[in-house]
Design a protein around this motif. Structure first.
Motif, PDB file in Angstrom:
ATOM      1  N   SER A  92      30.017  28.945  48.481  1.00 39.74           N
ATOM      2  CA  SER A  92      30.588  30.265  48.252  1.00 39.74           C
ATOM      3  C   SER A  92      31.987  30.132  47.668  1.00 39.74           C
ATOM      4  O   SER A  92      32.771  29.290  48.093  1.00 39.74           O
ATOM      5  CB  SER A  92      30.641  31.052  49.568  1.00 39.74           C
ATOM      6  OG  SER A  92      31.415  30.350  50.504  1.00 39.74           O
ATOM      7  N   PRO A  93      32.289  30.950  46.639  1.00 39.47           N
ATOM      8  CA  PRO A  93      33.613  30.881  46.039  1.00 39.47           C
ATOM      9  C   PRO A  93      34.688  31.255  47.050  1.00 39.47           C
ATOM     10  O   PRO A  93      34.509  32.154  47.856  1.00 39.47           O
ATOM     11  CB  PRO A  93      33.560  31.909  44.912  1.00 39.47           C
ATOM     12  CG  PRO A  93      32.166  32.406  44.829  1.00 39.47           C
ATOM     13  CD  PRO A  93      31.427  31.926  46.031  1.00 39.47           C
ATOM     14  N   THR A  94      35.804  30.541  46.999  1.00 40.35           N
ATOM     15  CA  THR A  94      36.870  30.796  47.963  1.00 40.35           C
ATOM     16  C   THR A  94      37.976  31.658  47.384  1.00 40.35           C
ATOM     17  O   THR A  94      38.764  32.210  48.117  1.00 40.35           O
ATOM     18  CB  THR A  94      37.487  29.472  48.443  1.00 40.35           C
ATOM     19  OG1 THR A  94      37.926  28.726  47.303  1.00 40.35           O
ATOM     20  CG2 THR A  94      36.454  28.649  49.208  1.00 40.35           C
ATOM     21  N   ASP A  95      38.045  31.755  46.075  1.00 39.44           N
ATOM     22  CA  ASP A  95      39.049  32.613  45.480  1.00 39.44           C
ATOM     23  C   ASP A  95      38.534  33.143  44.155  1.00 39.44           C
ATOM     24  O   ASP A  95      37.503  32.721  43.662  1.00 39.44           O
ATOM     25  CB  ASP A  95      40.386  31.877  45.306  1.00 39.44           C
ATOM     26  CG  ASP A  95      40.289  30.670  44.404  1.00 39.44           C
ATOM     27  OD1 ASP A  95      40.075  30.855  43.197  1.00 39.44           O
ATOM     28  OD2 ASP A  95      40.423  29.541  44.897  1.00 39.44           O
ATOM     29  N   ALA A 148      35.299  32.208  41.360  1.00 38.41           N
ATOM     30  CA  ALA A 148      34.258  33.181  41.049  1.00 38.41           C
ATOM     31  C   ALA A 148      34.115  33.378  39.548  1.00 38.41           C
ATOM     32  O   ALA A 148      33.052  33.750  39.067  1.00 38.41           O
ATOM     33  CB  ALA A 148      34.555  34.510  41.729  1.00 38.41           C
ATOM     34  N   ASN A 149      35.167  33.149  38.775  1.00 38.25           N
ATOM     35  CA  ASN A 149      35.131  33.347  37.329  1.00 38.25           C
ATOM     36  C   ASN A 149      35.186  32.017  36.588  1.00 38.25           C
ATOM     37  O   ASN A 149      35.860  31.887  35.579  1.00 38.25           O
ATOM     38  CB  ASN A 149      36.294  34.238  36.891  1.00 38.25           C
ATOM     39  CG  ASN A 149      36.174  35.627  37.469  1.00 38.25           C
ATOM     40  OD1 ASN A 149      35.081  36.163  37.574  1.00 38.25           O
ATOM     41  ND2 ASN A 149      37.279  36.196  37.867  1.00 38.25           N
ATOM     42  N   TYR A 150      34.461  31.053  37.055  1.00 37.32           N
ATOM     43  CA  TYR A 150      34.469  29.738  36.433  1.00 37.32           C
ATOM     44  C   TYR A 150      33.967  29.817  34.987  1.00 37.32           C
ATOM     45  O   TYR A 150      34.624  29.377  34.066  1.00 37.32           O
ATOM     46  CB  TYR A 150      33.597  28.799  37.267  1.00 37.32           C
ATOM     47  CG  TYR A 150      33.594  27.375  36.797  1.00 37.32           C
ATOM     48  CD1 TYR A 150      34.713  26.576  36.968  1.00 37.32           C
ATOM     49  CD2 TYR A 150      32.470  26.832  36.195  1.00 37.32           C
ATOM     50  CE1 TYR A 150      34.718  25.265  36.547  1.00 37.32           C
ATOM     51  CE2 TYR A 150      32.469  25.516  35.771  1.00 37.32           C
ATOM     52  CZ  TYR A 150      33.589  24.736  35.946  1.00 37.32           C
ATOM     53  OH  TYR A 150      33.595  23.440  35.520  1.00 37.32           O
ATOM     54  N   LEU A 168      28.317  38.257  32.282  1.00 41.36           N
ATOM     55  CA  LEU A 168      27.843  37.358  33.325  1.00 41.36           C
ATOM     56  C   LEU A 168      29.012  36.535  33.824  1.00 41.36           C
ATOM     57  O   LEU A 168      29.823  36.055  33.034  1.00 41.36           O
ATOM     58  CB  LEU A 168      26.759  36.421  32.751  1.00 41.36           C
ATOM     59  CG  LEU A 168      26.243  35.296  33.634  1.00 41.36           C
ATOM     60  CD1 LEU A 168      25.499  35.846  34.852  1.00 41.36           C
ATOM     61  CD2 LEU A 168      25.337  34.378  32.824  1.00 41.36           C
ATOM     62  N   GLN A 169      29.095  36.379  35.128  1.00 36.01           N
ATOM     63  CA  GLN A 169      30.090  35.499  35.737  1.00 36.01           C
ATOM     64  C   GLN A 169      29.355  34.472  36.577  1.00 36.01           C
ATOM     65  O   GLN A 169      28.490  34.826  37.380  1.00 36.01           O
ATOM     66  CB  GLN A 169      31.061  36.287  36.617  1.00 36.01           C
ATOM     67  CG  GLN A 169      31.931  37.231  35.823  1.00 36.01           C
ATOM     68  CD  GLN A 169      32.879  38.010  36.726  1.00 36.01           C
ATOM     69  OE1 GLN A 169      32.657  38.147  37.914  1.00 36.01           O
ATOM     70  NE2 GLN A 169      33.937  38.514  36.130  1.00 36.01           N
ATOM     71  N   VAL A 170      29.703  33.207  36.364  1.00 33.66           N
ATOM     72  CA  VAL A 170      29.098  32.114  37.119  1.00 33.66           C
ATOM     73  C   VAL A 170      30.212  31.425  37.891  1.00 33.66           C
ATOM     74  O   VAL A 170      31.209  30.990  37.309  1.00 33.66           O
ATOM     75  CB  VAL A 170      28.391  31.110  36.180  1.00 33.66           C
ATOM     76  CG1 VAL A 170      27.748  29.997  36.997  1.00 33.66           C
ATOM     77  CG2 VAL A 170      27.351  31.816  35.317  1.00 33.66           C
ATOM     78  N   ALA A 171      30.057  31.345  39.192  1.00 28.56           N
ATOM     79  CA  ALA A 171      31.064  30.702  40.043  1.00 28.56           C
ATOM     80  C   ALA A 171      30.946  29.186  39.936  1.00 28.56           C
ATOM     81  O   ALA A 171      29.873  28.650  39.652  1.00 28.56           O
ATOM     82  CB  ALA A 171      30.879  31.129  41.494  1.00 28.56           C
ATOM     83  N   GLN A 172      32.051  28.503  40.169  1.00 27.04           N
ATOM     84  CA  GLN A 172      32.023  27.045  40.182  1.00 27.04           C
ATOM     85  C   GLN A 172      31.069  26.585  41.278  1.00 27.04           C
ATOM     86  O   GLN A 172      31.093  27.078  42.397  1.00 27.04           O
ATOM     87  CB  GLN A 172      33.417  26.497  40.428  1.00 27.04           C
ATOM     88  CG  GLN A 172      33.491  24.996  40.285  1.00 27.04           C
ATOM     89  CD  GLN A 172      34.921  24.485  40.251  1.00 27.04           C
ATOM     90  OE1 GLN A 172      35.871  25.253  40.384  1.00 27.04           O
ATOM     91  NE2 GLN A 172      35.079  23.204  40.083  1.00 27.04           N
ATOM     92  N   GLY A 173      30.173  25.667  40.944  1.00 30.75           N
ATOM     93  CA  GLY A 173      29.199  25.173  41.902  1.00 30.75           C
ATOM     94  C   GLY A 173      27.937  26.016  42.009  1.00 30.75           C
ATOM     95  O   GLY A 173      26.997  25.632  42.687  1.00 30.75           O
ATOM     96  N   SER A 190      33.550  37.418  24.395  1.00 26.18           N
ATOM     97  CA  SER A 190      34.110  36.081  24.591  1.00 26.18           C
ATOM     98  C   SER A 190      33.349  35.331  25.675  1.00 26.18           C
ATOM     99  O   SER A 190      32.764  35.916  26.572  1.00 26.18           O
ATOM    100  CB  SER A 190      35.583  36.173  24.985  1.00 26.18           C
ATOM    101  OG  SER A 190      35.714  36.826  26.237  1.00 26.18           O
ATOM    102  N   VAL A 191      33.398  33.995  25.547  1.00 22.78           N
ATOM    103  CA  VAL A 191      32.865  33.094  26.563  1.00 22.78           C
ATOM    104  C   VAL A 191      34.030  32.212  26.987  1.00 22.78           C
ATOM    105  O   VAL A 191      34.673  31.573  26.148  1.00 22.78           O
ATOM    106  CB  VAL A 191      31.705  32.232  26.019  1.00 22.78           C
ATOM    107  CG1 VAL A 191      31.151  31.339  27.118  1.00 22.78           C
ATOM    108  CG2 VAL A 191      30.605  33.110  25.442  1.00 22.78           C
ATOM    109  N   THR A 192      34.339  32.223  28.284  1.00 25.93           N
ATOM    110  CA  THR A 192      35.469  31.438  28.778  1.00 25.93           C
ATOM    111  C   THR A 192      35.030  30.516  29.906  1.00 25.93           C
ATOM    112  O   THR A 192      34.108  30.822  30.654  1.00 25.93           O
ATOM    113  CB  THR A 192      36.612  32.336  29.282  1.00 25.93           C
ATOM    114  OG1 THR A 192      36.133  33.164  30.343  1.00 25.93           O
ATOM    115  CG2 THR A 192      37.178  33.211  28.166  1.00 25.93           C
TER     116      THR A 192
END
Length: 163
Positions: free
Chosen positions: A8-11, A15-17, A42-47, A77-79
């Protein structure tokens, strides 16, 4: 789309990896413009592990080409970590379905080619250590001196991942 969080994202940063913000892609064809993607958010969290599923031609590869830096969106954009992806980089990889291995090179030599390209500043010893590390990660140390035609399809895919 299926999501399975590994952690689970901690910050908010986690969450916006990887973020697709209002992404659109239009390809110019002989028949005129073809809108392949429209308003993708789309937002993909780290992990986080996600699967993009769809029929042929729905834009899955187009999205991956944007993440890899091979393609720029027509709009939006893709970041990655809040930095726009504008070219390929060693922090992202693509594993092709057909492995794309050079058949006359060994497993070790195929991985070494990628290390040379991604890390040209490494000397021969450091490059060999990096190759060994990646071969160990995918469990292919014992096959390092074999050519692609001497290993299974699954092993070829692991070579591609190591590369």
């Amino acid at each position: 789309m299926t999501r399975a969080p590994l952690s689970s994202p901690t910050d908010e940063r986690d969450a916006n990896y990887l973020t697709f913000n209002n992404v659109g892609q239009v390809f110019n064809t002989q028949r005129g413009p073809f809108e392949a993607l429209k308003e993708i958010n789309l937002q993909v969290a780290q992990g986080e592990f996600i699967c993009v599923i769809g029929h042929s031609g729905c834009g899955k590869s187009t999205l991956l080409n944007m993440v890899s830096g091979f393609l720029q969106p027509s709009s939006g954009s893709v970041t990655l970590k809040d930095v726009p992806i504008d070219r390929p980089g060693p922090d992202r990889m693509v594993v092709f379905q057909n492995y794309s291995l050079l058949p006359w090179k060994t497993v070790e030599q195929n991985v070494d080619l990628a290390v040379k390209a991604a890390r040209p500043e490494l000397d021969a010893a450091a490059r060999a250590q990096t190759v060994d590390h990646h071969l160990e990660m995918v469990g292919l140390m014992e096959a390092r001196h074999k050519r692609p035609d001497q290993i299974s399809g699954g092993m070829r895919q692991r070579v591609a991942i190591a590369r």
